[in-house]
Design an enzyme around this catalytic site. Structure first.
Site, PDB file in Angstrom:
ATOM      1  N   SER A  20       0.742  -9.148   1.715  1.00 53.66           N
ATOM      2  CA  SER A  20      -0.712  -9.216   1.755  1.00 53.66           C
ATOM      3  C   SER A  20      -1.150  -8.994   3.205  1.00 53.66           C
ATOM      4  O   SER A  20      -0.452  -9.417   4.133  1.00 53.66           O
ATOM      5  CB  SER A  20      -1.166 -10.593   1.276  1.00 53.66           C
ATOM      6  OG  SER A  20      -2.480 -10.848   1.710  1.00 53.66           O
TER       7      SER A  20
ATOM      8  N   HIS B 203       0.843  -1.212   0.000  1.00 55.94           N
ATOM      9  CA  HIS B 203       0.000   0.000   0.000  1.00 55.94           C
ATOM     10  C   HIS B 203       0.874   1.256   0.000  1.00 55.94           C
ATOM     11  O   HIS B 203       0.569   2.240  -0.667  1.00 55.94           O
ATOM     12  CB  HIS B 203      -0.906   0.030   1.241  1.00 55.94           C
ATOM     13  CG  HIS B 203      -1.869  -1.112   1.316  1.00 55.94           C
ATOM     14  ND1 HIS B 203      -1.707  -2.165   2.185  1.00 55.94           N
ATOM     15  CD2 HIS B 203      -3.008  -1.364   0.617  1.00 55.94           C
ATOM     16  CE1 HIS B 203      -2.713  -3.006   2.032  1.00 55.94           C
ATOM     17  NE2 HIS B 203      -3.516  -2.559   1.082  1.00 55.94           N
TER      18      HIS B 203
END
Ligand code: PAF
Length: 510
Positions: free
Chosen positions: A188, A36
């Site tokens: 993840s 991110h």
């Protein structure tokens, strides 16, 4: 700019009115990690737009209640991470904000069946419908200029690109490569749940995929059964392992230069996906078009921006024509032609101005091949069968390992029919004549009057389009760009956008 947290959908509209800027949008479900962060920082570095990160755990995309309940919630940390990496605003709506009960305006979307019935879609019923629904809702609220998504969820990325096209949304999708952890497994949010043992198994799975990629690069072959056997020997539960076309998600074909090897495995309660792109060679961009369409200027800049080799095939035909003229060779005599083709060496070398010089038999001809004399015979010479055969072979040799952008008249149709991106660049005769007249590289063109230049261009078009061998035609799968009224930068940016859409960013990583 003051950093803000927006919690209500109504506030979004106000905020948008006040910022006076385009928006980069980074949608997330929180529990932010380096993947991110890469998305947020890429958006920040891309342009001067305002960056909005959304954090919303979308219940519609969970096919398993337990998975939704267990999804990591780390909101305070997410806020810190977002702001410290370039977010200007964070949108943290509630469920009721995104899906107000009884609001008939909310559209529940279906993902396209051809893309959602493969890979993850097979076992996660409704998942991609939920993703489409929430992203469509968010895009309509936020109205961003750019949407940033990770290639890690490649199938999601394809489905969202399709959504943008289908709904004619005015947003550009920018993707970033899968970010991997120190041990090679893709980052993840779900990695948090992994035990040491599970992590080891996933590491094995990812390293098998990366190994397959490396081997494919050498052998151009993939043996799925062998990989499945190795994974099964480690008692890894495989949900799927598929070798597919990267855009259609249909079975990969022999002629596909780039293909997708994607897998999903289960480790305890956690399900993980990973993929690699298999490439036979680096990508090729083919740019064809008539004289004066802006091809050379555009192709040169494009090559520079994408760090690809620039192959000017027209210069090769000119170089040969120049030599024939210089040696007064009667090119209609087969034997003479054969001799010259046997001995000629045409080489491109970068010069000190980072431009390319053309050498014929070690003599620099960059300027001379642009003379009107050469222009007047190049079309005839390039229509000779033996000449085309010879130079097409030379061009294919240069493009063997890819990584180039080639310009000419038959690149997409004959030289590189499997080029990943084919562009047919054109412009009106008026525009092309004007450009020729102001071409600083051609003193002669500057001296010819506009009317004569137009007639010369028309003649050249006719000869190029009507020759028997490799006439100038647009390849069926080429995208036409009419450059009238557009600056070189605008055309180059458009082609880069098309290239980014076709070529996964991940393939750029060695
Ligand atoms: O990739 C994700 O995190 C989610 O699917 C997304 C795009 C934020 C939609 O909820």
């Amino acid at each position: 700019m003051k950093k803000v947290i927006i919690r209500k959908t109504e506030e979004i509209e106000n905020w948008r009115r006040n910022i006076n800027s385009e928006i980069n949008f980074i949608p997330t479900m929180g529990n932010l990690h380096n993947g991110h962060i890469k998305l947020i920082s890429t958006a920040k570095n891309d342009n001067s737009n305002v960056n909005l990160v959304s954090i919303f755990i979308n219940p519609l995309q969970f096919d398993n209640k337990l998975d939704l309940e267990n999804y990591p919630k780390t909101i305070d940390n997410d806020i810190k991470i977002s702001f410290s990496n370039g977010a200007d605003a964070i949108f943290i709506p509630s469920n009721e904000d995104i899906y107000p009960p009884n609001n008939k305006n909310i559209k529940f979307l279906k993902a396209p069946i051809e893309l959602s019935s493969a890979l993850c879609g097979l076992n996660r019923i409704g998942h991609f419908d939920g993703v489409c629904t929430v992203v469509y809702r968010l895009l309509n609220l936020i109205k961003p200029k750019n949407l940033y998504l990770g290639e890690k969820d490649w199938q999601q990325l394809l489905i969202l690109k399709n959504l943008v096209l289908r709904k004619k949304l005015n947003v550009a999708i920018k993707s970033i490569p899968t970010q991997r952890d120190f041990d090679g497994i893709p980052l993840s949010s779900r990695n948090l749940h992994l035990s040491k043992k599970e992590r080891k198994l996933i590491k094995f799975f990812s390293s098998e995929l990366l190994e397959a990629k490396k081997n494919f690069h050498q052998d151009k072959k993939i043996n799925l059964n062998e990989i499945i056997k190795k994974l099964s020997a480690k008692k890894i539960s495989i949900e799927y392992l598929e070798h597919l076309h990267p855009h259609t998600l249909q079975k990969a074909r022999l002629e596909d230069n780039i293909s997708l090897l994607a897998g999903a495995i289960r480790c305890g309660e956690t399900r993980l996906i990973d993929h690699v792109f298999l490439m036979k060679r680096r990508p090729i961009i083919a740019i064809d078009g008539p004289a004066g369409s802006g091809k050379s200027t555009v192709t040169k800049l494009l090559a520079k921006k994408l760090k690809l080799l620039y192959l000017d095939t027209g210069a090769m035909y000119r170089a040969l024509s120049w030599l024939m003229m210089k040696e007064s060779i009667d090119y209609t005599k087969e034997e003479k032609l054969e001799n010259i083709l046997k001995d000629i060496s045409i080489v491109f070398k970068s010069n000190t101005n980072s431009h390319q010089d053309v050498y014929v038999n070690n003599y620099c001809v960059t300027e001379e091949i642009r003379s009107q004399k050469v222009s007047s015979i190049v079309s005839k010479i390039s229509s000779i069968k033996e000449v085309r055969k010879f130079l097409v072979e030379e061009q294919r040799k240069i493009g063997e390992s890819g990584g180039l952008v080639a310009e000419g008249r038959d690149i997409g149709t004959t030289v590189f029919p499997h080029a990943e991106l084919k562009i047919f660049l054109t412009a009106s005769i008026d525009e092309r004549a004007k450009r020729r007249k102001s071409d600083k590289n051609s003193k002669e063109s500057q001296e010819i009057d506009l009317h004569t230049l137009k007639e010369l261009i028309k003649k050249r078009d006719f000869e190029d389009s009507n020759r028997k061998i490799s006439p100038l035609t647009k390849a069926n799968d080429a995208l036409e760009i009419i450059t009238d009224g557009y600056s070189v930068d605008e055309v180059v940016d458009k082609i880069i956008e098309l290239y980014d859409d076709k070529i996964p960013k991940e393939t750029e990583i060695k």
